[in-house]
Design a protein around this motif. Structure first.
Motif, mmCIF file in Angstrom:
data_model
loop_
_atom_site.group_PDB
_atom_site.id
_atom_site.type_symbol
_atom_site.label_atom_id
_atom_site.label_comp_id
_atom_site.label_asym_id
_atom_site.label_seq_id
_atom_site.Cartn_x
_atom_site.Cartn_y
_atom_site.Cartn_z
ATOM 1 N N SER A 1 2.581 -3.679 44.904
ATOM 2 C CA SER A 1 3.260 -4.959 44.733
ATOM 3 C C SER A 1 2.960 -5.516 43.357
ATOM 4 O O SER A 1 1.882 -5.285 42.799
ATOM 5 C CB SER A 1 2.785 -5.946 45.808
ATOM 6 O OG SER A 1 3.302 -7.238 45.560
ATOM 7 N N ARG B 1 2.523 -8.609 42.938
ATOM 8 C CA ARG B 1 1.546 -9.650 43.243
ATOM 9 C C ARG B 1 0.850 -9.305 44.554
ATOM 10 O O ARG B 1 1.176 -9.847 45.611
ATOM 11 C CB ARG B 1 2.219 -11.018 43.352
ATOM 12 C CG ARG B 1 2.956 -11.467 42.096
ATOM 13 C CD ARG B 1 3.534 -12.857 42.291
ATOM 14 N NE ARG B 1 4.372 -13.262 41.180
ATOM 15 C CZ ARG B 1 4.980 -14.457 41.096
ATOM 16 N NH1 ARG B 1 4.820 -15.347 42.079
ATOM 17 N NH2 ARG B 1 5.739 -14.755 40.058
ATOM 18 N N SER C 1 6.679 -3.412 47.529
ATOM 19 C CA SER C 1 7.172 -4.781 47.413
ATOM 20 C C SER C 1 7.742 -5.014 46.023
ATOM 21 O O SER C 1 7.751 -4.118 45.171
ATOM 22 C CB SER C 1 6.042 -5.780 47.702
ATOM 23 O OG SER C 1 5.564 -5.627 49.030
ATOM 24 N N THR D 1 14.009 -15.239 46.561
ATOM 25 C CA THR D 1 13.522 -15.242 45.184
ATOM 26 C C THR D 1 12.028 -15.543 45.215
ATOM 27 O O THR D 1 11.478 -15.902 46.269
ATOM 28 C CB THR D 1 14.227 -16.320 44.347
ATOM 29 O OG1 THR D 1 13.712 -17.613 44.702
ATOM 30 C CG2 THR D 1 15.735 -16.297 44.556
ATOM 31 N N PRO D 2 11.338 -15.462 44.067
ATOM 32 C CA PRO D 2 9.913 -15.819 44.041
ATOM 33 C C PRO D 2 9.637 -17.321 44.074
ATOM 34 O O PRO D 2 8.473 -17.721 44.027
ATOM 35 C CB PRO D 2 9.432 -15.220 42.707
ATOM 36 C CG PRO D 2 10.453 -14.230 42.309
ATOM 37 C CD PRO D 2 11.745 -14.766 42.836
ATOM 38 N N MET E 1 6.419 -18.869 45.621
ATOM 39 C CA MET E 1 5.365 -17.866 45.749
ATOM 40 C C MET E 1 4.135 -18.273 44.948
ATOM 41 O O MET E 1 4.239 -18.973 43.932
ATOM 42 C CB MET E 1 5.885 -16.509 45.246
ATOM 43 C CG MET E 1 4.925 -15.348 45.428
ATOM 44 S SD MET E 1 5.621 -13.772 44.827
ATOM 45 C CE MET E 1 6.913 -13.496 46.038
ATOM 46 N N ASP F 1 5.402 -19.925 40.188
ATOM 47 C CA ASP F 1 6.496 -20.573 40.935
ATOM 48 C C ASP F 1 6.025 -21.304 42.187
ATOM 49 O O ASP F 1 6.839 -21.704 43.016
ATOM 50 C CB ASP F 1 7.529 -19.514 41.341
ATOM 51 C CG ASP F 1 8.156 -18.814 40.155
ATOM 52 O OD1 ASP F 1 8.616 -19.518 39.241
ATOM 53 O OD2 ASP F 1 8.181 -17.566 40.138
ATOM 54 N N VAL G 1 9.476 -15.444 51.249
ATOM 55 C CA VAL G 1 8.180 -15.493 50.571
ATOM 56 C C VAL G 1 7.071 -15.574 51.611
ATOM 57 O O VAL G 1 7.096 -16.425 52.504
ATOM 58 C CB VAL G 1 8.100 -16.703 49.611
ATOM 59 C CG1 VAL G 1 6.687 -16.859 49.057
ATOM 60 C CG2 VAL G 1 9.105 -16.540 48.472
ATOM 61 N N THR H 1 5.703 -22.215 52.108
ATOM 62 C CA THR H 1 6.230 -22.543 50.782
ATOM 63 C C THR H 1 6.732 -23.985 50.766
ATOM 64 O O THR H 1 6.923 -24.608 51.825
ATOM 65 C CB THR H 1 7.402 -21.616 50.436
ATOM 66 O OG1 THR H 1 8.443 -21.815 51.417
ATOM 67 C CG2 THR H 1 6.981 -20.158 50.434
#
Length: 283
Positions: free
Chosen positions: A17, A19, A67, A187-188, A191, A195, A216, A222
């Motif tokens: 990944s 992240r 990922s 989308t990120p 995350m 972001d 996420v 989130t």
């Protein structure tokens, strides 16, 4: 059953990944311990994807979760692509059988199950943000769950229109002024990292929606999910997605399917009580 001590016969599974987090390792290792399986799981990142995939083959690593941002780039490095991944041009799982690497996609299965278990009405439209590998899985799941009206929002002027056209939906480069009954973030945004504080949809659109869906998983709560819960909306979080897709990976790696109760217990251990409760309702 008692898990054997780590030794030369222990099988290694891993994740790649951009992240890496701990939730996948916690879930898989919890299940290995509970079922007495001689496996261990570790998360990794890489700046050299071809070398990392070559390592999977050379070191006889049994399986690898894939990922962002590697789900599409990994495809040319594999020997075989199963239909679950080929149909959406996205791989989230690699299985190593004696050096032969096969790509699968378990995101689609998880997303479709959660969409169909949610109160989202397929006769109503959706707005989805994103156009990467995970977005392909979610859009395909929405289409196959009966949705016929929706908008894919993506700034990428090649990937966005191509994804929308492939499944018969509209495309927009920017969020439309009006939302939809189902809002989906792929989308990120939200995350952990740069972001983390970003809200995927305006609060006015969240307040007007029927269901909020965020893929996420780090963190599961989130800003988008928190805002939807505060507005009293049903939610599907990335934690539920990552648990269900990980269970399908677990089965591919080990040949063992955990019971429903064990899956919920593993989700509680890896992601907390709220995720376990929502998963119990969806399974």
């Amino acid at each position: 059953m008692t898990k054997p001590p780590i030794g030369r016969d222990t099988r290694l599974c891993m994740s790649l990944s951009g992240r890496p987090g701990n939730a996948g390792s916690r879930l898989h290792n919890y299940l290995y311990d509970a079922l007495g399986l001689d496996y261990i799981y570790k998360s990794f990142s890489t700046r050299d994807l071809p070398a990392a995939v070559a390592g999977i083959r050379a070191l006889d690593i049994r399986g690898c979760a894939v990922s962002m941002p590697f789900k599409e780039a990994v495809i040319p490095l594999l020997d075989t692509i199963e239909p679950s991944a080929a149909v959406i041009d996205s791989v989230n799982t690699i299985v190593n059988d004696d050096g032969h690497l096969t790509g699968y996609n378990t995101d689609y299965t998880a997303c479709r199950q959660l969409i169909e278990a949610s109160p989202a009405d397929p006769s109503k439209p959706f707005v989805l943000r994103g156009s990467g590998g995970m977005a392909k899985a979610v859009v395909a799941a929405l289409r196959d769950a009966g949705f016929r009206h929706g908008t894919v929002v993506a700034r990428n002027a090649e990937a966005g229109p191509a994804l929308a056209e492939r499944y018969g939906f509209a495309w927009a480069a920017e969020l439309p002024g009006q939302g939809a009954p189902l809002l989906v973030n792929v989308t990120p945004l939200g995350m952990e990292g740069a972001d983390a504080g970003a809200l995927a949809f305006p609060e006015v659109q969240i307040a007007a929606a029927d269901v909020a869906f965020d893929v996420v998983a780090q963190p599961a709560d989130t800003p988008f999910i928190r805002a939807a819960i505060a507005a009293g909306k049903p939610v599907v979080s990335g934690a539920e997605v990552i648990v269900l897709q990980a269970i399908e990976q677990f089965v591919l790696y080990t040949g063992v399917r955990p019971s429903r109760d064990l899956v919920i217990a593993a989700a509680r251990f890896a992601h907390g009580e709220a995720t376990a409760e929502r998963l119990a309702a969806a399974c």
